[in-house]
Design a protein around this motif. Structure first.
Motif, PDB file in Angstrom:
ATOM      1  N   GLU A  43       0.720  -1.131  -0.053  1.00  0.00           N
ATOM      2  CA  GLU A  43       0.040  -0.066   0.005  1.00  0.00           C
ATOM      3  C   GLU A  43       0.786   1.261  -0.146  1.00  0.00           C
ATOM      4  O   GLU A  43       0.493   2.289  -0.457  1.00  0.00           O
ATOM      5  CB  GLU A  43      -0.982  -0.007   1.235  1.00  0.00           C
ATOM      6  CG  GLU A  43      -2.235  -1.122   1.345  1.00  0.00           C
ATOM      7  CD  GLU A  43      -3.034  -0.918   0.163  1.00  0.00           C
ATOM      8  OE1 GLU A  43      -3.317   0.296  -0.355  1.00  0.00           O
ATOM      9  OE2 GLU A  43      -3.542  -1.862  -0.506  1.00  0.00           O
ATOM     10  N   SER A  44       2.235   1.021   0.608  1.00  0.00           N
ATOM     11  CA  SER A  44       2.924   2.349   0.622  1.00  0.00           C
ATOM     12  C   SER A  44       3.831   2.356  -0.659  1.00  0.00           C
ATOM     13  O   SER A  44       4.574   3.380  -0.639  1.00  0.00           O
ATOM     14  CB  SER A  44       3.870   2.069   1.938  1.00  0.00           C
ATOM     15  OG  SER A  44       4.772   0.944   1.808  1.00  0.00           O
ATOM     16  N   GLY A  45       3.593   1.385  -1.557  1.00  0.00           N
ATOM     17  CA  GLY A  45       4.237   1.763  -2.785  1.00  0.00           C
ATOM     18  C   GLY A  45       5.715   0.854  -2.919  1.00  0.00           C
ATOM     19  O   GLY A  45       6.276   1.101  -3.920  1.00  0.00           O
ATOM     20  N   LYS A  46       5.984   0.266  -1.772  1.00  0.00           N
ATOM     21  CA  LYS A  46       7.090  -0.834  -1.761  1.00  0.00           C
ATOM     22  C   LYS A  46       7.418  -1.840  -2.435  1.00  0.00           C
ATOM     23  O   LYS A  46       6.026  -2.655  -2.275  1.00  0.00           O
ATOM     24  CB  LYS A  46       7.700  -0.918  -0.108  1.00  0.00           C
ATOM     25  CG  LYS A  46       8.917  -1.592  -0.207  1.00  0.00           C
ATOM     26  CD  LYS A  46       9.491  -1.644   1.219  1.00  0.00           C
ATOM     27  CE  LYS A  46      10.474  -2.436   1.542  1.00  0.00           C
ATOM     28  NZ  LYS A  46      11.829  -2.226   0.645  1.00  0.00           N
ATOM     29  N   ILE A  47       8.046  -2.191  -3.128  1.00  0.00           N
ATOM     30  CA  ILE A  47       8.107  -3.405  -4.386  1.00  0.00           C
ATOM     31  C   ILE A  47       8.892  -4.405  -3.464  1.00  0.00           C
ATOM     32  O   ILE A  47      10.078  -4.082  -2.872  1.00  0.00           O
ATOM     33  CB  ILE A  47       8.803  -3.125  -5.700  1.00  0.00           C
ATOM     34  CG1 ILE A  47       8.212  -2.030  -6.324  1.00  0.00           C
ATOM     35  CG2 ILE A  47       8.717  -4.461  -6.400  1.00  0.00           C
ATOM     36  CD1 ILE A  47       6.721  -2.109  -6.751  1.00  0.00           C
ATOM     37  N   LYS A  48       8.272  -5.573  -3.346  1.00  0.00           N
ATOM     38  CA  LYS A  48       9.046  -6.684  -2.466  1.00  0.00           C
ATOM     39  C   LYS A  48       9.032  -8.009  -3.728  1.00  0.00           C
ATOM     40  O   LYS A  48       8.066  -8.181  -4.441  1.00  0.00           O
ATOM     41  CB  LYS A  48       8.099  -7.322  -1.354  1.00  0.00           C
ATOM     42  CG  LYS A  48       8.526  -8.401  -0.631  1.00  0.00           C
ATOM     43  CD  LYS A  48       7.781  -9.040   0.129  1.00  0.00           C
ATOM     44  CE  LYS A  48       7.101 -10.148  -0.139  1.00  0.00           C
ATOM     45  NZ  LYS A  48       6.152 -10.895   0.652  1.00  0.00           N
ATOM     46  N   LEU A  49      10.311  -8.527  -3.717  1.00  0.00           N
ATOM     47  CA  LEU A  49      10.551  -9.713  -4.796  1.00  0.00           C
ATOM     48  C   LEU A  49      10.664 -10.841  -3.837  1.00  0.00           C
ATOM     49  O   LEU A  49      11.340 -10.995  -2.938  1.00  0.00           O
ATOM     50  CB  LEU A  49      11.838  -9.437  -5.613  1.00  0.00           C
ATOM     51  CG  LEU A  49      11.846  -8.106  -6.243  1.00  0.00           C
ATOM     52  CD1 LEU A  49      13.162  -8.084  -6.913  1.00  0.00           C
ATOM     53  CD2 LEU A  49      10.805  -7.939  -7.250  1.00  0.00           C
ATOM     54  N   ASN A  50       9.800 -11.852  -4.204  1.00  0.00           N
ATOM     55  CA  ASN A  50       9.862 -13.108  -3.686  1.00  0.00           C
ATOM     56  C   ASN A  50      10.589 -14.047  -4.493  1.00  0.00           C
ATOM     57  O   ASN A  50       9.923 -14.487  -5.451  1.00  0.00           O
ATOM     58  CB  ASN A  50       8.442 -13.503  -3.307  1.00  0.00           C
ATOM     59  CG  ASN A  50       8.161 -15.013  -2.673  1.00  0.00           C
ATOM     60  OD1 ASN A  50       9.375 -15.615  -2.513  1.00  0.00           O
ATOM     61  ND2 ASN A  50       7.355 -15.572  -2.341  1.00  0.00           N
ATOM     62  N   GLN A  51      11.904 -14.123  -4.265  1.00  0.00           N
ATOM     63  CA  GLN A  51      12.680 -15.215  -5.095  1.00  0.00           C
ATOM     64  C   GLN A  51      12.833 -16.450  -4.652  1.00  0.00           C
ATOM     65  O   GLN A  51      12.602 -16.818  -3.432  1.00  0.00           O
ATOM     66  CB  GLN A  51      14.077 -14.359  -5.598  1.00  0.00           C
ATOM     67  CG  GLN A  51      13.883 -13.151  -6.154  1.00  0.00           C
ATOM     68  CD  GLN A  51      15.412 -12.462  -6.320  1.00  0.00           C
ATOM     69  OE1 GLN A  51      16.252 -12.929  -5.725  1.00  0.00           O
ATOM     70  NE2 GLN A  51      15.366 -11.359  -7.162  1.00  0.00           N
ATOM     71  N   LEU A  52      12.974 -17.451  -5.694  1.00  0.00           N
ATOM     72  CA  LEU A  52      13.192 -19.038  -5.269  1.00  0.00           C
ATOM     73  C   LEU A  52      14.526 -19.143  -4.748  1.00  0.00           C
ATOM     74  O   LEU A  52      14.719 -19.885  -3.727  1.00  0.00           O
ATOM     75  CB  LEU A  52      13.066 -19.684  -6.534  1.00  0.00           C
ATOM     76  CG  LEU A  52      11.902 -19.926  -7.282  1.00  0.00           C
ATOM     77  CD1 LEU A  52      11.721 -20.777  -8.556  1.00  0.00           C
ATOM     78  CD2 LEU A  52      10.822 -20.586  -6.464  1.00  0.00           C
ATOM     79  N   MET A  53      15.598 -18.441  -4.962  1.00  0.00           N
ATOM     80  CA  MET A  53      17.003 -18.974  -4.524  1.00  0.00           C
ATOM     81  C   MET A  53      17.478 -17.335  -3.776  1.00  0.00           C
ATOM     82  O   MET A  53      17.375 -16.463  -4.548  1.00  0.00           O
ATOM     83  CB  MET A  53      17.694 -19.358  -5.536  1.00  0.00           C
ATOM     84  CG  MET A  53      19.070 -19.557  -5.085  1.00  0.00           C
ATOM     85  SD  MET A  53      20.188 -20.443  -6.495  1.00  0.00           S
ATOM     86  CE  MET A  53      20.740 -18.967  -7.248  1.00  0.00           C
ATOM     87  N   ASN A  54      17.863 -17.478  -2.682  1.00  0.00           N
ATOM     88  CA  ASN A  54      18.379 -16.721  -1.923  1.00  0.00           C
ATOM     89  C   ASN A  54      19.998 -16.693  -2.378  1.00  0.00           C
ATOM     90  O   ASN A  54      20.718 -17.553  -1.696  1.00  0.00           O
ATOM     91  CB  ASN A  54      18.107 -16.579  -0.325  1.00  0.00           C
ATOM     92  CG  ASN A  54      18.861 -15.279   0.452  1.00  0.00           C
ATOM     93  OD1 ASN A  54      19.660 -14.696  -0.122  1.00  0.00           O
ATOM     94  ND2 ASN A  54      18.205 -15.140   1.363  1.00  0.00           N
ATOM     95  N   THR A  55      20.679 -15.908  -2.960  1.00  0.00           N
ATOM     96  CA  THR A  55      22.071 -16.092  -3.293  1.00  0.00           C
ATOM     97  C   THR A  55      22.934 -15.704  -2.319  1.00  0.00           C
ATOM     98  O   THR A  55      24.102 -16.293  -2.102  1.00  0.00           O
ATOM     99  CB  THR A  55      22.178 -15.379  -4.613  1.00  0.00           C
ATOM    100  OG1 THR A  55      21.940 -13.994  -4.276  1.00  0.00           O
ATOM    101  CG2 THR A  55      21.693 -15.673  -5.781  1.00  0.00           C
ATOM    102  N   THR A  56      22.434 -14.814  -1.275  1.00  0.00           N
ATOM    103  CA  THR A  56      23.222 -14.538  -0.176  1.00  0.00           C
ATOM    104  C   THR A  56      23.553 -15.760   0.737  1.00  0.00           C
ATOM    105  O   THR A  56      24.475 -16.091   0.979  1.00  0.00           O
ATOM    106  CB  THR A  56      22.701 -13.683   0.468  1.00  0.00           C
ATOM    107  OG1 THR A  56      22.548 -12.210  -0.273  1.00  0.00           O
ATOM    108  CG2 THR A  56      23.431 -12.877   1.849  1.00  0.00           C
TER     109      THR A  56
END
Length: 164
Positions: A43-56
């Motif tokens: 709602e605040s306009g922040k984009i979240k990416l839900n990725q399959l693999m966490n490279t970190t």
């Protein structure tokens, strides 16, 4: 060559359901995915990416292993694990595999809050079987790198499910 397909669903949960189904189809060798990411806009306009693999995390695990191995050789395994994990995590965080994060965030900025955009990098696909399997989920095609004929077939299949 891989094809990019971006489909918007009314909720993040629906996009996750489609991604899980595509991963099952991958186990059946009907599709080969290079990447599958879900982007949402709050709602605040922040984009979240839900990725399959966490490279970190993957980098930290790999770095820990190599650090332990080198540490054992030089009689200081704990220091080796710590240095290896840190360097692996940094390397993993700087590594971007699959679809470019900046591109996804830019495209996802056009989403309505609450919607989920499923970004797919398709390496190989048995189009007719995959499309038949996911068409009932509906969705709206936002962007593709498919040729015009294949893109229209995809749009028509998803449109039928949305109107049904």
């Amino acid at each position: 060559m891989s094809d990019l397909i971006v489909i918007v669903y009314p909720t993040e949960e629906k996009a996750e359901e489609v991604r899980n189904r595509l991963l099952e189809l991958q186990k059946e060798y009907l599709i080969k995915l290079g990447d599958a990411v879900i982007a949402t806009k709050s709602e605040s306009g922040k984009i979240k990416l839900n990725q399959l693999m966490n490279t970190t995390v993957a980098g930290a695990a790999t770095g820990s292993f190599w650090g332990l191995l080198i540490g054992v050789l030089f009689l200081n395994p704990l220091l080796g694990v710590a240095v290896g994990a840190a360097s692996g995590a940094i390397g993993g965080a700087l590594t971007d595999v699959g679809i470019d994060d900046a591109f996804m965030k830019d495209l996802a900025s056009n989403l309505q809050p609450g919607n989920g955009a499923l970004f797919l990098l398709v390496q190989e696909m048995t189009s007719d079987k995959v499309l038949k399997d996911i068409a009932h989920f509906g969705g709206v095609v936002l962007k593709t790198s498919l040729d015009e004929t294949k893109e229209q077939v995809l749009r028509d299949a998803l449109q039928k499910a949305s109107t049904a």
